[in-house]
Design a protein around this motif. Structure first.
Motif, PDB file in Angstrom:
ATOM      1  N   GLY A  14       0.819  -1.215   0.000  1.00 27.16           N
ATOM      2  CA  GLY A  14       0.000   0.000   0.000  1.00 27.16           C
ATOM      3  C   GLY A  14       0.844   1.252   0.000  1.00 27.16           C
ATOM      4  N   LYS A  15       1.915   1.265   0.809  1.00 24.99           N
ATOM      5  CA  LYS A  15       2.788   2.439   0.860  1.00 24.99           C
ATOM      6  C   LYS A  15       3.572   2.589  -0.435  1.00 24.99           C
ATOM      7  CE  LYS A  15       3.324   2.749   5.879  1.00 24.99           C
ATOM      8  NZ  LYS A  15       4.266   2.712   7.012  1.00 24.99           N
ATOM      9  N   GLY A  16       3.953   1.460  -1.025  1.00 29.54           N
ATOM     10  CA  GLY A  16       4.650   1.533  -2.303  1.00 29.54           C
ATOM     11  C   GLY A  16       3.768   2.131  -3.392  1.00 29.54           C
ATOM     12  N   ALA A  17       2.499   1.716  -3.406  1.00 25.08           N
ATOM     13  CA  ALA A  17       1.562   2.281  -4.380  1.00 25.08           C
ATOM     14  C   ALA A  17       1.333   3.765  -4.114  1.00 25.08           C
ATOM     15  CB  ALA A  17       0.239   1.521  -4.320  1.00 25.08           C
ATOM     16  N   ALA A  18       1.231   4.128  -2.818  1.00 25.66           N
ATOM     17  CA  ALA A  18       1.032   5.530  -2.472  1.00 25.66           C
ATOM     18  C   ALA A  18       2.231   6.377  -2.892  1.00 25.66           C
ATOM     19  CB  ALA A  18       0.791   5.674  -0.969  1.00 25.66           C
ATOM     20  N   LEU A  19       3.438   5.840  -2.701  1.00 22.86           N
ATOM     21  CA  LEU A  19       4.636   6.567  -3.108  1.00 22.86           C
ATOM     22  C   LEU A  19       4.679   6.736  -4.622  1.00 22.86           C
ATOM     23  CD1 LEU A  19       7.262   7.889  -2.220  1.00 22.86           C
ATOM     24  CD2 LEU A  19       8.376   5.660  -2.358  1.00 22.86           C
ATOM     25  N   THR A  20       4.251   5.711  -5.351  1.00 21.49           N
ATOM     26  CA  THR A  20       4.187   5.813  -6.814  1.00 21.49           C
ATOM     27  C   THR A  20       3.215   6.900  -7.239  1.00 21.49           C
ATOM     28  OG1 THR A  20       4.718   3.461  -7.041  1.00 21.49           O
ATOM     29  CG2 THR A  20       3.703   4.557  -8.931  1.00 21.49           C
ATOM     30  N   LEU A  21       2.052   6.951  -6.580  1.00 20.12           N
ATOM     31  CA  LEU A  21       1.071   7.989  -6.886  1.00 20.12           C
ATOM     32  C   LEU A  21       1.620   9.372  -6.555  1.00 20.12           C
ATOM     33  CD1 LEU A  21      -2.244   6.364  -5.610  1.00 20.12           C
ATOM     34  CD2 LEU A  21      -1.609   6.817  -7.988  1.00 20.12           C
ATOM     35  N   ALA A  22       2.333   9.478  -5.427  1.00 17.12           N
ATOM     36  CA  ALA A  22       2.894  10.766  -5.029  1.00 17.12           C
ATOM     37  C   ALA A  22       3.938  11.250  -6.029  1.00 17.12           C
ATOM     38  CB  ALA A  22       3.506  10.669  -3.628  1.00 17.12           C
ATOM     39  N   LEU A  23       4.771  10.326  -6.504  1.00 16.07           N
ATOM     40  CA  LEU A  23       5.766  10.700  -7.512  1.00 16.07           C
ATOM     41  C   LEU A  23       5.083  11.107  -8.816  1.00 16.07           C
ATOM     42  CD1 LEU A  23       8.414   7.886  -6.890  1.00 16.07           C
ATOM     43  CD2 LEU A  23       8.661  10.315  -6.364  1.00 16.07           C
ATOM     44  N   GLY A  24       4.024  10.388  -9.172  1.00 18.23           N
ATOM     45  CA  GLY A  24       3.267  10.766 -10.368  1.00 18.23           C
ATOM     46  C   GLY A  24       2.639  12.134 -10.223  1.00 18.23           C
ATOM     47  N   SER A  25       2.148  12.440  -9.021  1.00 17.28           N
ATOM     48  CA  SER A  25       1.564  13.756  -8.770  1.00 17.28           C
ATOM     49  C   SER A  25       2.615  14.853  -8.905  1.00 17.28           C
ATOM     50  CB  SER A  25       0.948  13.791  -7.368  1.00 17.28           C
ATOM     51  OG  SER A  25       0.414  15.062  -7.072  1.00 17.28           O
ATOM     52  N   ALA A  26       3.809  14.616  -8.345  1.00 14.59           N
ATOM     53  CA  ALA A  26       4.884  15.601  -8.451  1.00 14.59           C
ATOM     54  C   ALA A  26       5.289  15.813  -9.907  1.00 14.59           C
ATOM     55  CB  ALA A  26       6.091  15.156  -7.622  1.00 14.59           C
ATOM     56  N   LEU A  27       5.342  14.730 -10.675  1.00 18.31           N
ATOM     57  CA  LEU A  27       5.681  14.833 -12.093  1.00 18.31           C
ATOM     58  C   LEU A  27       4.616  15.633 -12.841  1.00 18.31           C
ATOM     59  CD1 LEU A  27       7.418  14.039 -14.534  1.00 18.31           C
ATOM     60  CD2 LEU A  27       6.097  11.919 -14.682  1.00 18.31           C
ATOM     61  N   ALA A  28       3.340  15.372 -12.528  1.00 22.32           N
ATOM     62  CA  ALA A  28       2.251  16.082 -13.202  1.00 22.32           C
ATOM     63  C   ALA A  28       2.256  17.560 -12.864  1.00 22.32           C
ATOM     64  CB  ALA A  28       0.913  15.447 -12.824  1.00 22.32           C
ATOM     65  N   PHE A  29       2.401  17.889 -11.575  1.00 24.12           N
ATOM     66  CA  PHE A  29       2.455  19.292 -11.174  1.00 24.12           C
ATOM     67  C   PHE A  29       3.668  19.991 -11.787  1.00 24.12           C
ATOM     68  CE2 PHE A  29      -0.335  18.398  -7.400  1.00 24.12           C
ATOM     69  CZ  PHE A  29      -1.293  19.339  -7.705  1.00 24.12           C
ATOM     70  N   GLY A  30       4.817  19.302 -11.767  1.00 25.90           N
ATOM     71  CA  GLY A  30       6.041  19.912 -12.285  1.00 25.90           C
ATOM     72  C   GLY A  30       5.993  20.200 -13.771  1.00 25.90           C
ATOM     73  N   GLY A  31       5.134  19.480 -14.496  1.00 24.99           N
ATOM     74  CA  GLY A  31       5.057  19.687 -15.938  1.00 24.99           C
ATOM     75  C   GLY A  31       4.122  20.787 -16.375  1.00 24.99           C
ATOM     76  N   SER A  32       3.424  21.437 -15.432  1.00 23.78           N
ATOM     77  CA  SER A  32       2.447  22.455 -15.827  1.00 23.78           C
ATOM     78  C   SER A  32       3.112  23.674 -16.456  1.00 23.78           C
ATOM     79  CB  SER A  32       1.618  22.877 -14.607  1.00 23.78           C
ATOM     80  OG  SER A  32       2.430  23.511 -13.629  1.00 23.78           O
ATOM     81  N   GLY A  33       4.176  24.152 -15.848  1.00 24.40           N
ATOM     82  CA  GLY A  33       4.845  25.333 -16.382  1.00 24.40           C
ATOM     83  C   GLY A  33       5.495  25.082 -17.727  1.00 24.40           C
ATOM     84  N   VAL A  34       6.064  23.879 -17.905  1.00 29.42           N
ATOM     85  CA  VAL A  34       6.719  23.533 -19.167  1.00 29.42           C
ATOM     86  C   VAL A  34       5.709  23.504 -20.307  1.00 29.42           C
ATOM     87  CG1 VAL A  34       8.007  21.731 -20.363  1.00 29.42           C
ATOM     88  CG2 VAL A  34       8.522  22.250 -17.981  1.00 29.42           C
ATOM     89  N   ALA A  35       4.481  23.042 -20.023  1.00 33.47           N
ATOM     90  CA  ALA A  35       3.455  23.008 -21.064  1.00 33.47           C
ATOM     91  C   ALA A  35       2.821  24.375 -21.286  1.00 33.47           C
ATOM     92  CB  ALA A  35       2.380  21.986 -20.691  1.00 33.47           C
ATOM     93  N   ALA A  36       2.764  25.199 -20.235  1.00 34.11           N
ATOM     94  CA  ALA A  36       2.105  26.502 -20.350  1.00 34.11           C
ATOM     95  C   ALA A  36       2.965  27.536 -21.060  1.00 34.11           C
ATOM     96  CB  ALA A  36       1.727  27.020 -18.958  1.00 34.11           C
ATOM     97  N   LYS A  37       4.259  27.483 -20.861  1.00 34.37           N
ATOM     98  CA  LYS A  37       5.124  28.526 -21.421  1.00 34.37           C
ATOM     99  C   LYS A  37       5.066  28.588 -22.946  1.00 34.37           C
ATOM    100  CE  LYS A  37       9.400  30.914 -20.509  1.00 34.37           C
ATOM    101  NZ  LYS A  37      10.469  31.096 -19.499  1.00 34.37           N
ATOM    102  N   PRO A  38       5.088  27.462 -23.667  1.00 37.52           N
ATOM    103  CA  PRO A  38       4.956  27.556 -25.132  1.00 37.52           C
ATOM    104  C   PRO A  38       3.639  28.195 -25.568  1.00 37.52           C
ATOM    105  CG  PRO A  38       5.812  25.414 -24.508  1.00 37.52           C
ATOM    106  CD  PRO A  38       5.395  26.084 -23.245  1.00 37.52           C
ATOM    107  N   LEU A  39       2.550  27.959 -24.827  1.00 37.06           N
ATOM    108  CA  LEU A  39       1.278  28.587 -25.167  1.00 37.06           C
ATOM    109  C   LEU A  39       1.355  30.101 -24.992  1.00 37.06           C
ATOM    110  CD1 LEU A  39      -1.265  26.105 -23.514  1.00 37.06           C
ATOM    111  CD2 LEU A  39      -0.647  26.298 -25.929  1.00 37.06           C
ATOM    112  N   ILE A  40       2.029  30.533 -23.941  1.00 42.29           N
ATOM    113  CA  ILE A  40       2.188  31.974 -23.707  1.00 42.29           C
ATOM    114  C   ILE A  40       3.044  32.594 -24.809  1.00 42.29           C
ATOM    115  CG2 ILE A  40       3.142  33.692 -22.116  1.00 42.29           C
ATOM    116  CD1 ILE A  40       2.452  31.735 -19.840  1.00 42.29           C
ATOM    117  N   GLU A  41       4.119  31.893 -25.173  1.00 45.32           N
ATOM    118  CA  GLU A  41       4.994  32.406 -26.226  1.00 45.32           C
ATOM    119  C   GLU A  41       4.317  32.362 -27.590  1.00 45.32           C
ATOM    120  OE1 GLU A  41       8.390  29.904 -25.763  1.00 45.32           O
ATOM    121  OE2 GLU A  41       9.309  31.174 -24.207  1.00 45.32           O
TER     122      GLU A  41
END
Length: 334
Positions: A14-41
């Motif tokens: 259960g903790k391993g699955a939770a850690l996987t989800l947490a890492l996925g969440s961090a990856l998803a949040f971290g990618g927001s700026g990278v995807a948004a900047k080209p739209l702004i430009e």
């Protein structure tokens, strides 16, 4: 005949699955700026990108808002604070900042929030904080000085840095509001319900501020440049709405309930690392060696500040890596 599974084994899985989800969440949040900047430009105003993100996510989360409609009567102040500060304020300031300064720098400045929360607790509320927490603040501020290269007279756009600091202040405002009105036991609000209504309120506020009817909608039908590579603008927007917002929030809330605050704090700090690496690889935004070292110091300081035990006899100060993680942590504790 199936072999019996021990409780410890199930907990470990259960903790391993939770850690996987947490890492996925961090990856998803971290990618927001990278995807948004080209739209702004590509020609979209930062406020319009924020509105598209929040309004799209609010539409997806609408069923959850209907399910938790009792929150409107029980916790209107918390919903308003989350919508105005943690959703509209943070995202508007952050997206405006990355239109002027590198994504990694903007997010590292935003990570001053735990240090600013402790400053509020110590000097405004006049509550004691631990020495470790104070050390975390000093490290975060010192590391930030390296990130923005103060020795060269601020190597980045001053307005962009102020906007990133505004994002950090919006996080602080939400932390303080949530700390003032925390519930316990069965009265604790469901984090997913608060997120859904926060997105709806944020979308309503941003509609007035951003005036999406003035947006150049044709940009979404064209291609945006991701460090010289043409990418459909609509695909970037879909990533921002579905992955960097809906999936990121939901997986973050689910995972945080099964992880300790210390582990959650480390994973939260990975968001800034992921954003910086993605910006380096996908946008070509290279940081110098002193900036990389300074960024690491900022994250260490933020982690110490948010995970330190409060001084004996004092109420626990609220300090977390991101508002959605602090909110879900509250629900877990309850």
């Amino acid at each position: 005949m199936p072999m019996p599974t021990s409780v410890s084994s199930r907990n470990s899985c259960g903790k391993g699955a939770a850690l996987t989800l947490a890492l996925g969440s961090a990856l998803a949040f971290g990618g927001s700026g990278v995807a948004a900047k080209p739209l702004i430009e590509a020609g979209l105003d930062p406020l319009h990108v924020v509105w598209l993100r929040v309004a799209g996510a609010a539409l997806v989360m609408l069923p959850l808002a209907v399910r938790h409609r009792a929150l409107l009567r029980r916790r209107p102040a918390l919903l308003a604070g989350f919508g105005l500060l943690a959703v509209a304020g943070v995202q508007a300031c952050y997206f405006a900042a990355i239109s002027r300064i590198p994504v990694g720098v903007a997010l590292l400045v935003e990570y001053l929030a735990p240090a600013l929360v402790l400053g509020w607790v110590r000097f405004v509320q006049r509550r004691p904080v631990t020495r470790a927490a104070a050390l975390g603040v000093v490290l975060a501020v010192g590391g930030l000085a390296c990130v923005v290269e103060v020795w060269s007279g601020l190597g980045f756009d001053a307005v962009g840095l102020l906007l990133a600091l505004g994002a950090a202040c919006c996080q602080v405002g939400y932390f303080v509001l949530s700390d003032q009105g925390g519930d316990s036991g069965a009265d604790a609000p469901d984090p997913l319900g608060v997120i859904a209504y926060g997105l709806l309120i944020g979308a309503a506020v941003l509609t007035v501020v951003a005036r999406p009817w003035t947006m150049e909608w044709a940009v979404l039908g064209r291609a945006a440049q991701l460090d010289g590579t043409a990418v459909p603008a609509f695909a970037l927007l879909a990533w921002i709405v579905l992955i960097a917002t809906v999936v990121a929030y939901v997986t973050g809330v689910v995972s945080i309930r099964r992880l300790s605050p210390q582990v959650a704090g480390v994973v939260a700090c990975l968001e800034a690392v992921i954003a910086t690496v993605l910006a380096w690889v996908l946008l070509g935004e290279h940081l110098s060696a002193p900036q990389i070292v300074g960024g690491a110091v900022v994250l260490v300081g933020a982690f110490i500040a948010q995970s330190s035990t409060p001084a004996k006899g004092s109420a626990e100060p609220v300090a977390a890596g991101a508002p959605e993680r602090e909110l879900s942590a509250r629900g877990t504790a309850a």
